[in-house]
Design a protein around this motif. Structure first.
Motif: not given
Length: 190
Positions: A1-6, A79-87, A156-162, A177-183
């Motif tokens: 099982m993967s520990n990656i959350e997309i 994990h974030r991209d160079k602009s600070g966006n959530f990946i 990952i970006e393609k999956e998010k767009r889909e 679209k919300i970039e952060g979580g509830y906290p």
């Protein structure tokens, strides 16, 4: 099982019954429950920082979740991209018998409560997605879509767009679209 959350999270209007109707006709109902999440941060090495836009941010999240169905403890590393966006996030979660013991253990290890998130979550499965309709106390209504079998090798970006296109299609509306979580959302309110 993967520990990656997309996943993606979008704000919805609670009057949008089209989404719920679509899921009833096309998805597989998994569960409905109330969840209480307590988020912690280290008193010795804070998880919080201020990003370049002046917003509170965190790339590490430590959570204890309580519900009637099951209790768990979870650590996420963002994990974030160079602009600070959530990946994506590395997610390590395991069930616990007694969440109160975990809360006390974290306090003894010099972690303090950052915030609590209380939500009613309805979980559905469709194709390779988990779809959560959440009513979050103090924040409102949201939909989370998470890929069930995520791999580091996927685009990952393609999956998010889909996922965004998918939620637009089934809700028949534009999405916020919300970039952060509830906290993170609760921190921005303070």
């Amino acid at each position: 099982m993967s520990n990656i959350e997309i996943e993606i999270r979008v704000k919805i209007n609670n009057s949008n019954n089209r989404l719920a109707a679509w899921l009833k006709n096309n998805g597989v109902f998994v569960s409905e429950e109330e969840q209480k999440d307590i988020y912690f941060e280290s008193t010795e090495n804070s998880f919080l920082y201020t990003d370049k836009e002046g917003k509170k941010q965190a790339d590490k999240w430590l959570r204890v979740r309580s519900s009637k169905k099951e209790n768990s403890v979870c650590y996420k590393l963002v994990h974030r991209d160079k602009s600070g966006n959530f990946i994506y996030a590395d997610e390590y979660e395991t069930q616990v018998d007694n969440p109160e013991v975990m809360v006390n253990m974290f306090k003894c290890l010099n972690y303090e409560k950052l915030c609590s998130v209380v939500k009613k979550r309805t979980l559905w499965k469709y194709s390779n997605y988990y779809i959560c309709i959440d009513h979050v106390l103090e924040l409102g209504d949201f939909v989370e879509i998470e890929i069930i079998d995520s791999l580091k090798s996927m685009d990952i970006e393609k999956e998010k767009r889909e996922m965004i296109d998918f939620i637009k299609y089934i809700s028949n509306s534009e999405v916020d679209k919300i970039e952060g979580g509830y906290p993170w959302l609760l921190m921005q309110k303070k």
